[in-house]
Write an enzyme that holds these catalytic residues in place. Sequence first.
Site, PDB file in Angstrom:
ATOM      1  N   HIS A  93       0.831  -1.215   0.000  1.00 57.02           N
ATOM      2  CA  HIS A  93       0.000   0.000   0.000  1.00 57.02           C
ATOM      3  C   HIS A  93       0.864   1.262   0.000  1.00 57.02           C
ATOM      4  CE1 HIS A  93      -3.373  -2.569   0.397  1.00 57.02           C
ATOM      5  NE2 HIS A  93      -3.095  -2.929   1.647  1.00 57.02           N
ATOM      6  N   ASP A 126      -4.862  -7.968  -3.657  1.00 55.79           N
ATOM      7  CA  ASP A 126      -5.235  -7.762  -2.263  1.00 55.79           C
ATOM      8  C   ASP A 126      -6.551  -8.449  -1.890  1.00 55.79           C
ATOM      9  OD1 ASP A 126      -5.332  -6.884   0.332  1.00 55.79           O
ATOM     10  OD2 ASP A 126      -5.365  -4.753  -0.116  1.00 55.79           O
TER      11      ASP A 126
END
Length: 457
Positions: free
Chosen positions: A268, A319
């Site tokens: 991220h 993800d």
Amino acid sequence: VTFWCEAAVIDGQLHEGVRIGVGPGGRISAVDADETPDPADVRLGLVVPGMANAHSHAFHRVLRGRTHADGGDFWRWRDTMYEVASGLTPESYLELATAVFAEMLTAGWTSVGEFHYVHHRPGGAAYEPAHAMELALARAATTVGIRLTLLDTLYLRGGRGVPLLPEQERFGDGSAEIWLDRWHDLRGVLAAEFGDAVVLGAAVHSVRAVDRTALATVAASLPARIPLHVHLSEQPRENVEALAEHGVTPTGLLAATGLLSERLSVVHATHLTADDVRLLGEAGTTAVFCPTTEADLGDGIGPARELADAGSQIALGSDQNAVVDPFLEARGLEAGERLASGRRGCFSPDELWRALGPSGQRSLGQDPAALHVGDACDLVELDPSSVRLAGADPRQAPFAATASDVRRVVVGGRVVAHSGLLLDGPDGRRAVPAAALLQTALHSTSLDHTSRSETRA
Ligand SMILES: [Zn+2]
């Protein structure tokens, strides 16, 4: 085996009439362009290198298309995700992961890094026999034929001074030392059953879930060169909490505890200071962006271009698997940069190909699959005449293709998927639709659990 490709994108350049020889271990033994096909060749159309999904939580797939009616934020979404986690069993995890990995493989991801933290029974007791959840993931991947790096994750607390919440208890090992013991034992078990078909990597969940002392223990004790991943600064709250607890940013804490190095991948990397970007770049870390998830969860747009300029590699991940499509992740990376900067071409097509392939493979401790001699022979065939790709320059396919354009997928020199079908068995004649696997898995596993929680809410 030899493959002959009408065209292939290699290092971002288009070559025609490419013959690819496959040698021992499923590695590429020769690559020659401007060749004519031989009768013995397996003939492919437009070929691009195999792609690596550097960040996945397979079980989050259960939440796809089910979390959008009531608003909320990342933290509320997390509560729903914990409901799913609490219902997983080794049996349902195997079924679900098989289906999710099948979807990935047929979408052109030939490798996946599974960031795995649901280790124990609800309440935290170990499975007997040991490693049931980890083995479920490894069996799912090897059944499907996708390359797996299992990122076994250290998870210790709910936050500063907060023990694990009841729904987090099955993630926890109690201490970094106990986790390391389990990790070493798991390494032996995986090697015995799967050889080098499964790579065991490691992760620390985040600086929220792992305290300073434990971070330092991991830095000192995890064997060198083992790929290590961490969620980093996905939400502003993590930064606020780290500053309050440690007086430094999460990146600063990773630096202070000795974790910043080339084997580290930060996932991220959304809310970074200029100093954070410099530290991560100078250490040669990989930054794994998950653009479809980051958009879905309202995380923000991370400084991907700045990280790349500072020296970090950029990789991509699906993800939460609400979207499983390498091209949409690549497109999302560049779209975020354009929206934030007002400029086009922040990442070149060549850079996007690298993010999709070699940078992800490096992040996962896997061999590159960039269509060079010696690389893993992992190939993805696209349909250049699809309604999306017709007329497009194949070198710019990340800006036009979707996973629907993927035809055959080759892993280690073997055709393992074709147009959404998983080719089951060495003759490749028994084909299982990835979609059917998903329907079965979702029907028979955790959906009931989620439905109950929605009713209760
Ligand atoms: Zn994640």
